[in-house]
Design an enzyme around this catalytic site. Sequence first.
Site, mmCIF file in Angstrom:
data_model
loop_
_atom_site.group_PDB
_atom_site.id
_atom_site.type_symbol
_atom_site.label_atom_id
_atom_site.label_comp_id
_atom_site.label_asym_id
_atom_site.label_seq_id
_atom_site.Cartn_x
_atom_site.Cartn_y
_atom_site.Cartn_z
ATOM 1 N N HIS A 273 0.866 -1.186 0.000
ATOM 2 C CA HIS A 273 0.000 0.000 0.000
ATOM 3 C C HIS A 273 0.900 1.233 0.000
ATOM 4 C CE1 HIS A 273 -3.378 2.572 0.626
ATOM 5 N NE2 HIS A 273 -3.668 2.312 1.874
ATOM 6 N N HIS A 312 -2.310 -2.075 -9.643
ATOM 7 C CA HIS A 312 -3.288 -1.446 -8.747
ATOM 8 C C HIS A 312 -4.553 -2.291 -8.739
ATOM 9 C CE1 HIS A 312 -5.777 1.642 -6.871
ATOM 10 N NE2 HIS A 312 -4.659 2.221 -6.532
ATOM 11 N N ASP A 368 2.822 5.593 -6.525
ATOM 12 C CA ASP A 368 4.082 5.452 -5.774
ATOM 13 C C ASP A 368 5.313 5.373 -6.666
ATOM 14 O OD1 ASP A 368 2.084 3.557 -3.650
ATOM 15 O OD2 ASP A 368 3.078 5.408 -3.084
HETATM 16 C C1 SDX Z 1 -1.369 2.283 -3.298
HETATM 17 O O1 SDX Z 1 -6.088 0.936 -3.169
HETATM 18 C C2 SDX Z 1 -5.607 2.096 -3.386
HETATM 19 O O2 SDX Z 1 -6.307 2.980 -3.833
HETATM 20 C C3 SDX Z 1 -4.140 2.258 -2.999
HETATM 21 C C4 SDX Z 1 -3.512 3.579 -3.361
HETATM 22 C C5 SDX Z 1 -4.124 4.716 -2.608
HETATM 23 O O3 SDX Z 1 -4.052 5.851 -3.096
HETATM 24 O O4 SDX Z 1 -4.593 4.491 -1.474
HETATM 25 O O5 SDX Z 1 -3.655 3.805 -4.751
HETATM 26 C C6 SDX Z 1 -2.022 3.586 -3.016
HETATM 27 O O6 SDX Z 1 -1.327 1.464 -2.426
HETATM 28 C C7 SDX Z 1 -0.853 1.995 -4.692
HETATM 29 C C8 SDX Z 1 -0.300 0.549 -4.816
HETATM 30 C C9 SDX Z 1 1.110 0.530 -4.239
HETATM 31 N N1 SDX Z 1 1.633 -0.855 -4.188
HETATM 32 C C10 SDX Z 1 2.579 -1.286 -5.020
HETATM 33 O O7 SDX Z 1 3.060 -0.626 -5.931
HETATM 34 C C11 SDX Z 1 3.079 -2.696 -4.730
HETATM 35 C C12 SDX Z 1 3.202 -3.469 -6.042
HETATM 36 N N2 SDX Z 1 1.859 -3.689 -6.573
HETATM 37 C C13 SDX Z 1 1.241 -4.955 -6.266
HETATM 38 O O8 SDX Z 1 1.639 -5.633 -5.137
HETATM 39 C C14 SDX Z 1 -0.224 -5.045 -6.660
HETATM 40 O O9 SDX Z 1 -0.327 -4.538 -7.930
HETATM 41 C C15 SDX Z 1 -1.262 -4.382 -5.761
HETATM 42 C C16 SDX Z 1 -1.128 -4.838 -4.351
HETATM 43 C C17 SDX Z 1 -1.152 -2.905 -5.831
HETATM 44 C C18 SDX Z 1 -2.635 -4.809 -6.285
HETATM 45 O O10 SDX Z 1 -2.698 -6.153 -6.127
HETATM 46 P P1 SDX Z 1 -4.025 -7.013 -6.505
HETATM 47 O O11 SDX Z 1 -5.096 -6.145 -7.029
HETATM 48 O O12 SDX Z 1 -4.345 -7.876 -5.333
HETATM 49 O O13 SDX Z 1 -3.514 -7.842 -7.730
HETATM 50 P P2 SDX Z 1 -2.840 -9.253 -7.626
HETATM 51 O O14 SDX Z 1 -1.769 -9.238 -6.559
HETATM 52 O O15 SDX Z 1 -3.914 -10.276 -7.528
HETATM 53 O O16 SDX Z 1 -2.072 -9.349 -9.044
HETATM 54 C C19 SDX Z 1 -2.745 -9.804 -10.214
HETATM 55 C C20 SDX Z 1 -1.611 -10.389 -11.089
HETATM 56 C C21 SDX Z 1 -0.798 -11.464 -10.356
HETATM 57 O O17 SDX Z 1 -0.223 -12.287 -11.356
HETATM 58 P P3 SDX Z 1 -0.952 -13.730 -11.677
HETATM 59 O O18 SDX Z 1 -1.221 -14.409 -10.334
HETATM 60 O O19 SDX Z 1 -2.225 -13.361 -12.417
HETATM 61 O O20 SDX Z 1 0.056 -14.474 -12.522
HETATM 62 O O21 SDX Z 1 -0.666 -9.353 -11.407
HETATM 63 C C22 SDX Z 1 0.599 -9.656 -10.814
HETATM 64 C C23 SDX Z 1 0.336 -10.680 -9.742
HETATM 65 O O22 SDX Z 1 1.489 -11.492 -9.518
HETATM 66 N N3 SDX Z 1 1.111 -8.406 -10.255
HETATM 67 C C24 SDX Z 1 2.391 -8.027 -10.301
HETATM 68 C C25 SDX Z 1 2.410 -6.755 -9.710
HETATM 69 N N4 SDX Z 1 1.174 -6.413 -9.312
HETATM 70 C C26 SDX Z 1 0.367 -7.441 -9.654
HETATM 71 N N5 SDX Z 1 3.487 -8.638 -10.782
HETATM 72 C C27 SDX Z 1 4.660 -7.958 -10.660
HETATM 73 N N6 SDX Z 1 4.754 -6.727 -10.092
HETATM 74 C C28 SDX Z 1 3.664 -6.099 -9.618
HETATM 75 N N7 SDX Z 1 3.771 -4.893 -9.076
#
Ligand code: SDX
Length: 433
Positions: A273, A312, A368
């Site tokens: 997050h 996201h 971020d």
């Molecule tokens: C913020 O919610 C909000 O509004 C948050 C925010 C706010 O203003 O409050 O916008 C602020 O928190 C932004 C997000 C910051 N976090 C990151 O940058 C961390 C990296 N991102 C991920 O961990 C992920 O994208 C999330 C946590 C942000 C979202 O995760 P989801 O929606 O639960 O998606 P998921 O983990 O189920 O991923 C779906 C697929 C998976 O692959 P498969 O299982 O389909 O093979 O996408 C892949 C994931 O492995 N994936 C990534 C990835 N994000 C998702 N693979 C590599 N790198 C990534 N960053």
Amino acid sequence: MTSVQPADDSLSIEHSTSGKKWELHVEDGCLRATQLRQIPLGQTDLGLLSYDPAFLNTASCRSAITFIDGEAGILDYRGYSIEDLAETATYPEVCFLLLNGELPNESELASFEAELAEEAVLPADMIELFAAFPDNMHPMTMLASGLASLGAKYPEADQVLDEANRKRQIIRLLAKTPALAALVWRRTQNDSPVGASPDKGFIASFLRMLLANPGEDFEVEDSFARAMDALLTLHADHEQNCSTNAVRAVASSHVNPYSAVAAGCFALHGPLHGGANQAVLEMLEEIGTIEAIPDFLEACKCGDRRLMGFGHRVYKNYDPRAKVISGLVESVLDAGQPDPRLEIARALEAIAREDDYFVSRKLFPNVDFYSGILYSSMGFPPSMFTVFFAVGRMVGWLAHWDEMLRDPEQKIARPRQIYTGHSRREVPKMANR
Ligand code: SDX
């Protein structure tokens, strides 16, 4: 184009074996989950439950504060686009908008800023409290501890159903959080604190508390002030994100707002997050060179690493905030000293956005991805980045807190579960265990 909620509708559900049917009412494009109780197929006498781990497809409330269209990459605060607000409104104006639903006119803004100025100073014993924190305490833990402790100064804050009291606590928290954040920064540097100077304005006072040398005059860099103002606006709210959900859930027990926003800080601190902005800088520094990018992306694609700052839950398009921040970066960087981490970030984005792994999963830069480079160019280490995120998000947490307490449909948050444990059994004697 902002999507319009579908009209009310109804669904009929037929049980495949008994043939029994039920009519379910659809309102605002949603099914009110308690309607499922009339269907006696559930594990308990409560009838059918809906199951939605991590709330991937569940609306927890009605809210008029922020609208996001993740497919289109749209983010509006009270109907105004984030791009327009970041460009034309100051952070105090955006705070007034999020809290009151309309942008302030000149006199409304003047009195709002005067109320904030009156509350800008921290109680003196906060400095002793921070002095007692362990040296290795993370800045976000310090901020959350400071917010929770601040609540002890204002016992009347427990009267959460009193609207005038809520307004007073909202002003206090908005006004004092920048001073707390600056105290966190000074504590990490073992520097003596610089007090608020509200007469200089909200952002200038914040930057002065962060960057001035005690007792010395300090000129705020215009580019820093513009960047910090825009960053706080861009982070101000984001509908039901993890930390806002935490604030709403904790506050639903009617605990005071200082404790609720402290819980929000701890949720925001997580690397998935708000903690991602710290993780992005550490990731860019670990990658080190543009040549090392392909190997790092391979590690992400096989699941060993995450491309921090990408992806996201809601945006399946470019996060509009990332676009604005990306445009701000050059305005703060010293033209004479390009930042190698920015070059790596730009190259990383360009390569990832051509790679099917990221394209097929609709993974784009989020808020971020570039924010850390901005904070770093102002002289702050990664451990402070989420503290700045919390300063901006404070107004969103408080607007949702107030909206929740006004919502007659809201109660204490208490979800159900699918029980997967033992059925009832006798306690065996110790000799028989
Ligand atoms: C913020 O919610 C909000 O509004 C948050 C925010 C706010 O203003 O409050 O916008 C602020 O928190 C932004 C997000 C910051 N976090 C990151 O940058 C961390 C990296 N991102 C991920 O961990 C992920 O994208 C999330 C946590 C942000 C979202 O995760 P989801 O929606 O639960 O998606 P998921 O983990 O189920 O991923 C779906 C697929 C998976 O692959 P498969 O299982 O389909 O093979 O996408 C892949 C994931 O492995 N994936 C990534 C990835 N994000 C998702 N693979 C590599 N790198 C990534 N960053």
